[in-house]
Design an enzyme around this catalytic site. Structure first.
Site, mmCIF file in Angstrom:
data_model
loop_
_atom_site.group_PDB
_atom_site.id
_atom_site.type_symbol
_atom_site.label_atom_id
_atom_site.label_comp_id
_atom_site.label_asym_id
_atom_site.label_seq_id
_atom_site.Cartn_x
_atom_site.Cartn_y
_atom_site.Cartn_z
ATOM 1 N N ASN A 1 -9.904 -0.985 -0.543
ATOM 2 C CA ASN A 1 -9.067 0.193 -0.280
ATOM 3 C C ASN A 1 -8.516 -0.602 -0.877
ATOM 4 O O ASN A 1 -8.071 -1.742 -1.270
ATOM 5 C CB ASN A 1 -8.305 -0.668 1.084
ATOM 6 C CG ASN A 1 -7.176 -0.568 0.882
ATOM 7 O OD1 ASN A 1 -6.445 -0.998 0.418
ATOM 8 N ND2 ASN A 1 -6.975 -1.203 2.098
ATOM 9 N N HIS B 1 -2.774 7.091 2.519
ATOM 10 C CA HIS B 1 -3.782 5.734 1.808
ATOM 11 C C HIS B 1 -4.915 5.035 2.856
ATOM 12 O O HIS B 1 -5.132 5.521 3.595
ATOM 13 C CB HIS B 1 -2.688 4.893 2.509
ATOM 14 C CG HIS B 1 -2.582 3.257 2.650
ATOM 15 N ND1 HIS B 1 -3.789 2.804 1.201
ATOM 16 C CD2 HIS B 1 -3.376 2.471 3.039
ATOM 17 C CE1 HIS B 1 -4.207 1.323 0.997
ATOM 18 N NE2 HIS B 1 -3.720 1.254 2.334
ATOM 19 N N CYS C 1 1.114 -1.385 0.322
ATOM 20 C CA CYS C 1 0.417 -0.279 -0.028
ATOM 21 C C CYS C 1 0.645 1.161 0.087
ATOM 22 O O CYS C 1 0.241 2.256 -0.342
ATOM 23 C CB CYS C 1 -1.434 0.004 1.177
ATOM 24 S SG CYS C 1 -2.463 -1.159 0.969
#
Length: 350
Positions: free
Chosen positions: A301, A271, A129
């Site tokens: 996500n 993020h 990520c």
């Protein structure tokens, strides 16, 4: 013996031109058409819309359809970023992804070729990520070294392909998408110039976020593969603690490295892990909610795509405007984390 250098730190030697900055000149994002709502998940999982929203902030997410791969997402986002920058050619393509089309070769050369960029440098970066910020720093270095004048940096993940869709803990969170930016060699003082990128990692936490199977570690053991090892696993409680701590720390470092204070920030693009992590990081940094942009409620996500996808959406809807002082920050598997800053530019092609 070397001569003493009394030049102020960071000032180039007399007669030497300063290294060019990497300036953001285009942005684009794309998600697959297939939308999966919480209600869709509730039909097959022991969960509820309220449970999902309260723990993640997610109401819906996008998923690839059968036969669709990470490269398809990356090509769409990359094409939009090139259009935004009003260019058709770059010197390098750097793709951040945890879900390459295949273990070998890298996915970036295929993406480059499909965008009509055959012959340019193209490679993948893997930092889960945090991957987009690692890719951004890599492209920034290529530009500073003079190896590249213009680079296409993409974050793309078909994360649902490595998630066990029967696992309530992960299936409700992860989704698919891609975002991209074009970086062009320019002046460090102009809007869009990427500030110092601060990166970090701690491999002792590698098992907190992992897909344990499929690599050389499993293959060299020469035993029957565990089917469940193909899927993404994470230790949620410890990840929450680490994410808040690491993103808060690295954000402070990146802001200070650019000579800013936290109060100077107009927008934070973090993020999109889950809403509770985002809120906790904002609280830790003392930033008001209106400065923290988010799209996790409708995209989930999306791994390495998270930051550039939010950049593209925010530029499109006006949440990001020219002159805004912006922080980008991320945390992911590795463990790995990073942050940087920039003043948002006026984009020509939008």
């Amino acid at each position: 013996m070397t001569a003493r250098d009394d030049r102020p730190e960071g000032r180039p030697a007399p007669g030497r031109r300063p290294a060019p900055a990497a300036v953001l000149t285009g942005v684009g994002g794309w998600v697959p058409d297939q939308v999966v709502t919480n209600s869709d998940l509730c039909r097959r999982l022991d969960t509820s819309d309220e449970w999902i929203r309260s723990r993640t902030g997610i109401a819906s997410r996008h998923m690839v359809t059968p036969g669709m791969a990470t490269s398809d997402l990356a090509v769409e986002a990359g094409a939009r970023a090139l259009k935004s920058a009003d260019v058709s050619q770059v010197d390098a393509v750097v793709l951040a992804t945890t879900t390459p089309d295949r273990p070998c070769p890298a996915t970036a050369p295929d993406v480059a070729a499909r965008l009509g960029l055959t012959g340019v440098a193209a490679f993948d970066v893997s930092a889960v990520c945090s991957g987009f910020l690692y890719a951004l720093a890599t492209a920034q270095g290529l530009i500073a070294a003079g190896a590249t004048r213009r680079a296409l940096v993409i974050g793309a993940d078909a994360f649902t392909t490595i998630v066990d869709q029967d696992d309530r803990g992960t299936a409700v969170i992860f989704a698919d998408g891609a975002g991209a930016v074009v970086l062009t060699a320019g002046d460090p003082e102009q809007p869009g110039a990427i500030g110092p990128v601060v990166l970090g990692s701690d491999g002792s936490g590698r098992e907190l976020i992992e897909v344990p199977g499929g690599g050389s570690l499993e293959r060299s053991a020469r035993r029957e593969p565990d089917p469940s090892a193909r899927y993404f696993r994470m230790q949620g409680r410890e990840i929450f603690r680490q994410a808040v701590q690491r993103m808060s720390e690295v954000s402070r470092e990146a802001v200070a490295a650019n000579g800013w204070r936290l109060d100077d920030l107009d927008r934070v693009i973090a993020h999109q892990a889950n809403s509770r992590i985002l809120q906790a990081v904002g609280d830790e940094l003392g930033l008001p909610a209106e400065r923290q942009l988010s799209n996790i409620d409708h995209v989930g996500n999306t791994g390495a795509a998270s930051i550039p996808l939010l950049l593209a959406e925010s530029a499109e809807n006006g949440s990001l405007a020219a002159g805004h002082r912006v922080l980008l920050t991320a945390f992911g598997g590795g463990l790995a984390w990073g942050a940087t800053t920039l003043v948002w530019p006026e984009l020509r092609g939008r």
